[in-house]
Design a protein around this motif. Structure first.
Motif, mmCIF file in Angstrom:
data_model
loop_
_atom_site.group_PDB
_atom_site.id
_atom_site.type_symbol
_atom_site.label_atom_id
_atom_site.label_comp_id
_atom_site.label_asym_id
_atom_site.label_seq_id
_atom_site.Cartn_x
_atom_site.Cartn_y
_atom_site.Cartn_z
ATOM 1 N N LEU A 13 12.198 -47.636 -62.791
ATOM 2 C CA LEU A 13 12.732 -48.558 -61.788
ATOM 3 C C LEU A 13 14.141 -49.011 -62.151
ATOM 4 C CD1 LEU A 13 9.631 -50.834 -61.073
ATOM 5 C CD2 LEU A 13 10.505 -48.955 -59.677
ATOM 6 N N ALA A 14 14.361 -49.359 -63.392
ATOM 7 C CA ALA A 14 15.692 -49.809 -63.822
ATOM 8 C C ALA A 14 16.733 -48.711 -63.621
ATOM 9 C CB ALA A 14 15.653 -50.259 -65.282
ATOM 10 N N ALA A 15 16.357 -47.474 -63.903
ATOM 11 C CA ALA A 15 17.273 -46.350 -63.700
ATOM 12 C C ALA A 15 17.623 -46.182 -62.230
ATOM 13 C CB ALA A 15 16.662 -45.065 -64.252
ATOM 14 N N GLY A 16 16.758 -46.660 -61.355
ATOM 15 C CA GLY A 16 17.027 -46.593 -59.926
ATOM 16 C C GLY A 16 18.239 -47.391 -59.503
ATOM 17 N N ALA A 17 18.700 -48.290 -60.344
ATOM 18 C CA ALA A 17 19.884 -49.083 -60.032
ATOM 19 C C ALA A 17 21.171 -48.350 -60.372
ATOM 20 C CB ALA A 17 19.824 -50.413 -60.796
ATOM 21 N N ILE A 18 21.058 -47.215 -61.045
ATOM 22 C CA ILE A 18 22.239 -46.519 -61.558
ATOM 23 C C ILE A 18 22.412 -45.181 -60.847
ATOM 24 C CG2 ILE A 18 23.347 -45.599 -63.631
ATOM 25 C CD1 ILE A 18 21.388 -47.519 -65.196
ATOM 26 N N PRO A 19 23.460 -45.069 -60.020
ATOM 27 C CA PRO A 19 23.707 -43.781 -59.351
ATOM 28 C C PRO A 19 23.854 -42.658 -60.378
ATOM 29 C CG PRO A 19 25.090 -45.494 -58.419
ATOM 30 C CD PRO A 19 24.432 -46.081 -59.648
ATOM 31 N N ALA A 37 13.432 -42.747 -59.002
ATOM 32 C CA ALA A 37 13.160 -44.022 -58.333
ATOM 33 C C ALA A 37 13.354 -43.886 -56.826
ATOM 34 C CB ALA A 37 14.069 -45.117 -58.886
ATOM 35 N N ARG A 38 14.379 -43.164 -56.413
ATOM 36 C CA ARG A 38 14.624 -42.955 -54.982
ATOM 37 C C ARG A 38 13.445 -42.215 -54.354
ATOM 38 N NH1 ARG A 38 19.555 -42.067 -51.650
ATOM 39 N NH2 ARG A 38 20.644 -42.784 -53.504
ATOM 40 N N ALA A 39 12.934 -41.191 -55.034
ATOM 41 C CA ALA A 39 11.790 -40.430 -54.521
ATOM 42 C C ALA A 39 10.560 -41.329 -54.404
ATOM 43 C CB ALA A 39 11.498 -39.238 -55.425
ATOM 44 N N PRO A 64 11.454 -41.103 -44.819
ATOM 45 C CA PRO A 64 12.669 -40.608 -45.484
ATOM 46 C C PRO A 64 13.926 -41.389 -45.113
ATOM 47 C CG PRO A 64 11.390 -38.795 -44.593
ATOM 48 C CD PRO A 64 10.754 -40.057 -44.088
ATOM 49 N N ALA A 65 13.904 -42.076 -43.992
ATOM 50 C CA ALA A 65 15.070 -42.862 -43.587
ATOM 51 C C ALA A 65 15.334 -44.027 -44.537
ATOM 52 C CB ALA A 65 14.887 -43.377 -42.164
ATOM 53 N N THR A 66 14.359 -44.385 -45.368
ATOM 54 C CA THR A 66 14.574 -45.484 -46.311
ATOM 55 C C THR A 66 15.606 -45.118 -47.365
ATOM 56 O OG1 THR A 66 12.715 -44.802 -47.687
ATOM 57 C CG2 THR A 66 12.288 -46.506 -46.040
ATOM 58 N N ALA A 67 15.958 -43.843 -47.478
ATOM 59 C CA ALA A 67 17.002 -43.437 -48.424
ATOM 60 C C ALA A 67 18.315 -44.136 -48.098
ATOM 61 C CB ALA A 67 17.178 -41.923 -48.403
ATOM 62 N N ASP A 68 18.566 -44.388 -46.814
ATOM 63 C CA ASP A 68 19.786 -45.100 -46.427
ATOM 64 C C ASP A 68 19.747 -46.551 -46.910
ATOM 65 O OD1 ASP A 68 20.655 -42.800 -45.133
ATOM 66 O OD2 ASP A 68 19.840 -43.443 -43.200
ATOM 67 N N VAL A 69 18.596 -47.187 -46.779
ATOM 68 C CA VAL A 69 18.434 -48.567 -47.240
ATOM 69 C C VAL A 69 18.545 -48.615 -48.759
ATOM 70 C CG1 VAL A 69 16.809 -50.500 -47.381
ATOM 71 C CG2 VAL A 69 17.003 -49.175 -45.268
ATOM 72 N N TYR A 70 17.981 -47.626 -49.419
ATOM 73 C CA TYR A 70 17.970 -47.578 -50.878
ATOM 74 C C TYR A 70 19.384 -47.623 -51.449
ATOM 75 C CZ TYR A 70 17.220 -45.877 -55.584
ATOM 76 O OH TYR A 70 17.215 -45.755 -56.949
ATOM 77 N N ALA A 71 20.332 -47.027 -50.762
ATOM 78 C CA ALA A 71 21.703 -46.945 -51.269
ATOM 79 C C ALA A 71 22.424 -48.289 -51.252
ATOM 80 C CB ALA A 71 22.493 -45.921 -50.458
ATOM 81 N N VAL A 119 19.735 -53.639 -52.763
ATOM 82 C CA VAL A 119 18.455 -52.981 -53.048
ATOM 83 C C VAL A 119 18.473 -52.433 -54.470
ATOM 84 C CG1 VAL A 119 16.916 -51.091 -52.400
ATOM 85 C CG2 VAL A 119 17.992 -52.489 -50.620
ATOM 86 N N ARG A 120 19.569 -51.797 -54.846
ATOM 87 C CA ARG A 120 19.691 -51.276 -56.217
ATOM 88 C C ARG A 120 19.597 -52.411 -57.240
ATOM 89 N NH1 ARG A 120 21.262 -46.153 -57.128
ATOM 90 N NH2 ARG A 120 21.991 -44.938 -55.378
ATOM 91 N N PHE A 121 20.265 -53.520 -56.938
ATOM 92 C CA PHE A 121 20.221 -54.674 -57.828
ATOM 93 C C PHE A 121 18.789 -55.172 -57.997
ATOM 94 C CE2 PHE A 121 20.284 -59.378 -58.129
ATOM 95 C CZ PHE A 121 20.840 -59.492 -59.402
ATOM 96 N N GLY A 122 18.087 -55.336 -56.875
ATOM 97 C CA GLY A 122 16.699 -55.796 -56.934
ATOM 98 C C GLY A 122 15.802 -54.835 -57.690
ATOM 99 N N LEU A 123 16.016 -53.554 -57.473
ATOM 100 C CA LEU A 123 15.212 -52.544 -58.168
ATOM 101 C C LEU A 123 15.493 -52.572 -59.668
ATOM 102 C CD1 LEU A 123 13.138 -50.369 -57.504
ATOM 103 C CD2 LEU A 123 15.017 -48.745 -57.309
#
Length: 139
Positions: free
Chosen positions: A23-29, A35-37, A46-53, A57-61
């Motif tokens: 999860l923490a790695a999900g904050a780092i491009p 984490a994105r998967a 799959p549209a949540t990929a846009d929200v994920y960016a 969201v990255r900060f919270g993750l």
């Protein structure tokens, strides 16, 4: 707790830490693909990929990952203590159950119901050695 049940619960704690790292790695491009998967899998869209960016969201993750790592390491420290008693096992179990109820309710109410299923698996994986070993019974 001794023997195989002790090993099981220690492995369980390390698995929680590893999930927190994911999860923490999900904050780092660049290292966020697992984490994105997972985010997309749990949303079912799959549209949540846009929200994920989104940075928030990255900060919270990332924060969720850090908290999960801390939670796993705290539980690991407690379960590795030779003198952990019934009251400590009960406190850990109540804390885990509180997390399960709150996290699962939030997951279901926000449409991420698959997370509630994974929560159930994590809870069961904890309860098997705890109940089988008898650490919750009064001395």
């Amino acid at each position: 707790m001794t023997g195989a049940w002790r090993v099981w619960i220690i492995v369980w704690c390390w698995a929680v830490v590893a999930f927190g790292a994911l999860l923490a790695a999900g904050a780092i491009p660049g290292i966020d693909a697992p984490a994105r998967a997972l985010f997309i899998l749990f949303s079912g869209d799959p549209a949540t990929a846009d929200v994920y960016a989104h940075p928030a969201v990255r900060f919270g993750l990332g924060l969720q990952g850090a908290l999960t790592i801390g939670w796993g390491l705290t539980m690991l420290a407690l379960v590795r203590t030779p003198s952990i008693g019934v009251s400590q096992w009960r406190a850990l179990s109540v804390a885990l159950f509180a997390w399960f109820v709150i996290d699962s309710a939030i997951s279901i109410s926000t449409g991420f119901w698959l997370n509630a299923i994974s929560n159930t698996g994590l809870l069961v994986a904890y309860l098997i050695p705890v109940l089988a070993s008898g650490v919750l019974k009064r001395a």
